[in-house]
Design an enzyme around this catalytic site. Structure first.
Site, mmCIF file in Angstrom:
data_model
loop_
_atom_site.group_PDB
_atom_site.id
_atom_site.type_symbol
_atom_site.label_atom_id
_atom_site.label_comp_id
_atom_site.label_asym_id
_atom_site.label_seq_id
_atom_site.Cartn_x
_atom_site.Cartn_y
_atom_site.Cartn_z
ATOM 1 C CB SER A 106 -0.846 0.001 1.277
ATOM 2 O OG SER A 106 -1.370 1.285 1.524
ATOM 3 C CB SER A 107 0.570 4.603 -1.526
ATOM 4 O OG SER A 107 -0.752 4.892 -1.140
ATOM 5 C CB CYS A 108 -0.368 3.907 4.048
ATOM 6 S SG CYS A 108 -0.590 2.182 4.456
ATOM 7 C CE1 TYR A 135 -3.426 -3.103 5.382
ATOM 8 C CE2 TYR A 135 -2.635 -1.054 4.404
ATOM 9 C CZ TYR A 135 -3.188 -2.315 4.258
ATOM 10 O OH TYR A 135 -3.501 -2.793 3.015
ATOM 11 C CE LYS A 139 -0.972 -4.938 3.120
ATOM 12 N NZ LYS A 139 -1.141 -6.210 2.383
ATOM 13 C CG HIS A 178 -10.432 2.517 1.764
ATOM 14 N ND1 HIS A 178 -10.522 1.153 1.690
ATOM 15 C CD2 HIS A 178 -9.240 2.779 2.355
ATOM 16 C CE1 HIS A 178 -9.426 0.611 2.202
ATOM 17 N NE2 HIS A 178 -8.632 1.575 2.611
HETATM 18 O O1 GFB Z 1 -10.041 6.424 2.106
HETATM 19 P P1 GFB Z 1 -9.553 6.810 3.440
HETATM 20 O O2 GFB Z 1 -10.236 6.209 4.613
HETATM 21 O O3 GFB Z 1 -8.017 6.417 3.456
HETATM 22 O O4 GFB Z 1 -9.649 8.398 3.610
HETATM 23 P P2 GFB Z 1 -6.564 7.049 3.663
HETATM 24 C C1 GFB Z 1 -9.115 9.276 2.661
HETATM 25 C C2 GFB Z 1 -9.479 10.701 3.024
HETATM 26 O O5 GFB Z 1 -10.879 10.884 2.823
HETATM 27 C C3 GFB Z 1 -9.188 11.102 4.471
HETATM 28 C C4 GFB Z 1 -11.447 11.536 3.941
HETATM 29 O O6 GFB Z 1 -8.696 12.426 4.485
HETATM 30 C C5 GFB Z 1 -10.580 11.053 5.108
HETATM 31 O O7 GFB Z 1 -10.722 11.894 6.246
HETATM 32 N N1 GFB Z 1 -12.870 11.204 4.052
HETATM 33 C C6 GFB Z 1 -13.895 12.087 3.867
HETATM 34 C C7 GFB Z 1 -13.426 10.020 4.372
HETATM 35 N N2 GFB Z 1 -15.070 11.518 4.112
HETATM 36 C C8 GFB Z 1 -14.819 10.218 4.416
HETATM 37 C C9 GFB Z 1 -15.654 9.129 4.769
HETATM 38 O O8 GFB Z 1 -16.879 9.223 4.859
HETATM 39 N N3 GFB Z 1 -15.029 7.928 4.993
HETATM 40 C C10 GFB Z 1 -13.661 7.781 4.907
HETATM 41 N N4 GFB Z 1 -13.122 6.571 5.130
HETATM 42 N N5 GFB Z 1 -12.846 8.829 4.618
HETATM 43 C C11 GFB Z 1 -6.133 4.582 4.308
HETATM 44 C C12 GFB Z 1 -5.214 3.915 5.296
HETATM 45 O O9 GFB Z 1 -5.856 5.915 4.452
HETATM 46 O O10 GFB Z 1 -5.855 4.251 2.958
HETATM 47 C C13 GFB Z 1 -4.898 2.536 4.959
HETATM 48 O O11 GFB Z 1 -5.742 4.080 6.589
HETATM 49 C C14 GFB Z 1 -4.633 2.292 3.504
HETATM 50 O O12 GFB Z 1 -3.805 2.137 5.730
HETATM 51 C C15 GFB Z 1 -5.650 2.957 2.625
HETATM 52 O O13 GFB Z 1 -3.343 2.726 3.161
HETATM 53 C C16 GFB Z 1 -5.342 2.852 1.148
HETATM 54 O O14 GFB Z 1 -5.948 7.262 2.337
HETATM 55 O O15 GFB Z 1 -6.555 8.239 4.562
#
Ligand code: GFB
Length: 314
Positions: A106-108, A135, A139, A178
């Site tokens: 993952s890119s994280c 996570y 990874k 996500h």
């Molecule tokens: O997709 P997401 O949960 O993953 O969130 P990350 C991306 C961005 O979208 C964050 C915003 O800035 C969230 O605050 N966001 C806005 C939301 N509204 C929402 C919502 O309703 N739900 C969610 N989930 N986000 C994950 C990592 O990070 O990405 C993992 O935690 C993994 O480890 C994955 O790498 C690909 O990009 O922030």
């Protein structure tokens, strides 16, 4: 074409099922095993199963995954499950004499403030984003496992790093999903109920790179066939959008007429994580599905497969 003894670990997930669709379209037979029959966290069971089934290749798409909230809330699950699954599969693959394995990261894995676009060489050069460090550490360990078995035993194990993914069979649970499935569901439900606004987490300013899972599946198979090096390889879309722009786009795709509001009490996560995918594009793979087309496809899948179930579970 890969070969006909390929095991897709995690074949029911979004990524694994996309790889399965692609290989089956190519006429490949794939080996799969359901979770009820094999718990990938069980070292003895994984070793026995691999010795009994002896695939010639493994595509390693099994993982405990989730969005920003789930990663932050369940750190023990994210680090333990992923470390266990990775060490079990990679060690057992070696014991069963499986010579080819493609591990997905993952890119994280990259530092929170890595240079952009992020080259593969940025790994382990700075502190991680705290919301997903558990996570990310797991990874990174997966990449290191592949490298260790290559270094000590000459195994042709490689690691591919995707950016943020979306597509058919995504998770639409608002607590664990996500951002893309979360916003598709929120806008769809707001349209049905006539709600005046949809709440988007965070400030809307973080930038993210999104790749449709069908593009990734092609990238993984491409890397399986054409890449065999020690260093992991990035596999991204090559462009990024802000969460605000993404929300506007999904609002448009869903055809919702209300307002957006931003809940800044929720975390933004890492500000930006655009990967440098020049290595994989130089090999010959490139993405084909633009974000709007991919979102239309995802919304159609949601309506056909998940919207009813989700509505019943609310
Ligand atoms: O997709 P997401 O949960 O993953 O969130 P990350 C991306 C961005 O979208 C964050 C915003 O800035 C969230 O605050 N966001 C806005 C939301 N509204 C929402 C919502 O309703 N739900 C969610 N989930 N986000 C994950 C990592 O990070 O990405 C993992 O935690 C993994 O480890 C994955 O790498 C690909 O990009 O922030």
């Amino acid at each position: 074409m890969i070969d006909n003894r390929i095991w897709i670990a995690g074949h029911n997930g979004m990524v694994g099922s996309a790889i399965r669709r692609l290989l089956q379209e190519q006429g490949q037979e794939v080996l799969t095993v359901d979770r009820a029959e094999l718990d990938l966290r069980d070292q003895g069971a994984v070793t026995s199963w691999l010795k009994a089934n002896r695939p010639t290749s493994i595509i390693f798409a099994a993982a405990k995954v989730g969005g920003i909230y789930a990663n932050d809330q369940y750190p023990a699950d994210f680090i333990y499950d992923n470390l266990a699954i990775e060490s079990n599969i990679i060690h057992a693959a070696h014991l069963a004499d499986v010579d080819r394995l493609v591990f997905l990261g993952s890119s994280c894995i990259y530092p929170k403030f890595a240079p952009q676009p992020i080259p593969e060489s940025a790994l382990l050069t700075g502190p991680l984003e705290p919301t997903n460090e558990w996570y990310a550490i797991a990874k990174i360990a997966g990449i290191k496992l592949c490298q260790a078995y290559r270094k000590q035993y000459g195994r042709r194990y490689i690691s591919v790093m995707p950016c943020n993914l979306y597509g058919p069979r995504d998770n639409y649970n608002l607590q664990t999903s996500h951002v893309i499935p979360a916003l598709i569901r929120k806008f769809h439900e707001a349209k049905l109920t006539g709600a005046a606004e949809v709440v988007v987490w965070g400030s809307g300013s973080p930038l993210r790179e999104f790749l449709h899972v069908d593009d990734l599946a092609k990238g993984i198979v491409y890397c399986h066939d054409h890449y065999d090096e020690y260093e992991h390889i990035n596999c991204g879309a090559g462009s990024e959008v802000s969460i605000r722009e993404l929300a506007e786009l999904i609002k448009d795709v869903v055809n919702y007429g209300g307002e957006l509001t931003f809940d800044v009490s929720k975390p933004d996560g890492t500000p930006r994580k655009l990967m440098d995918s020049s290595k994989v594009t130089a090999l010959g793979w490139r993405p084909e599905i633009d974000l709007r087309t991919g979102l239309v496809d995802s919304y159609r899948w949601y309506i056909e497969h998940a919207a009813g179930n989700v509505a019943r579970s609310v």
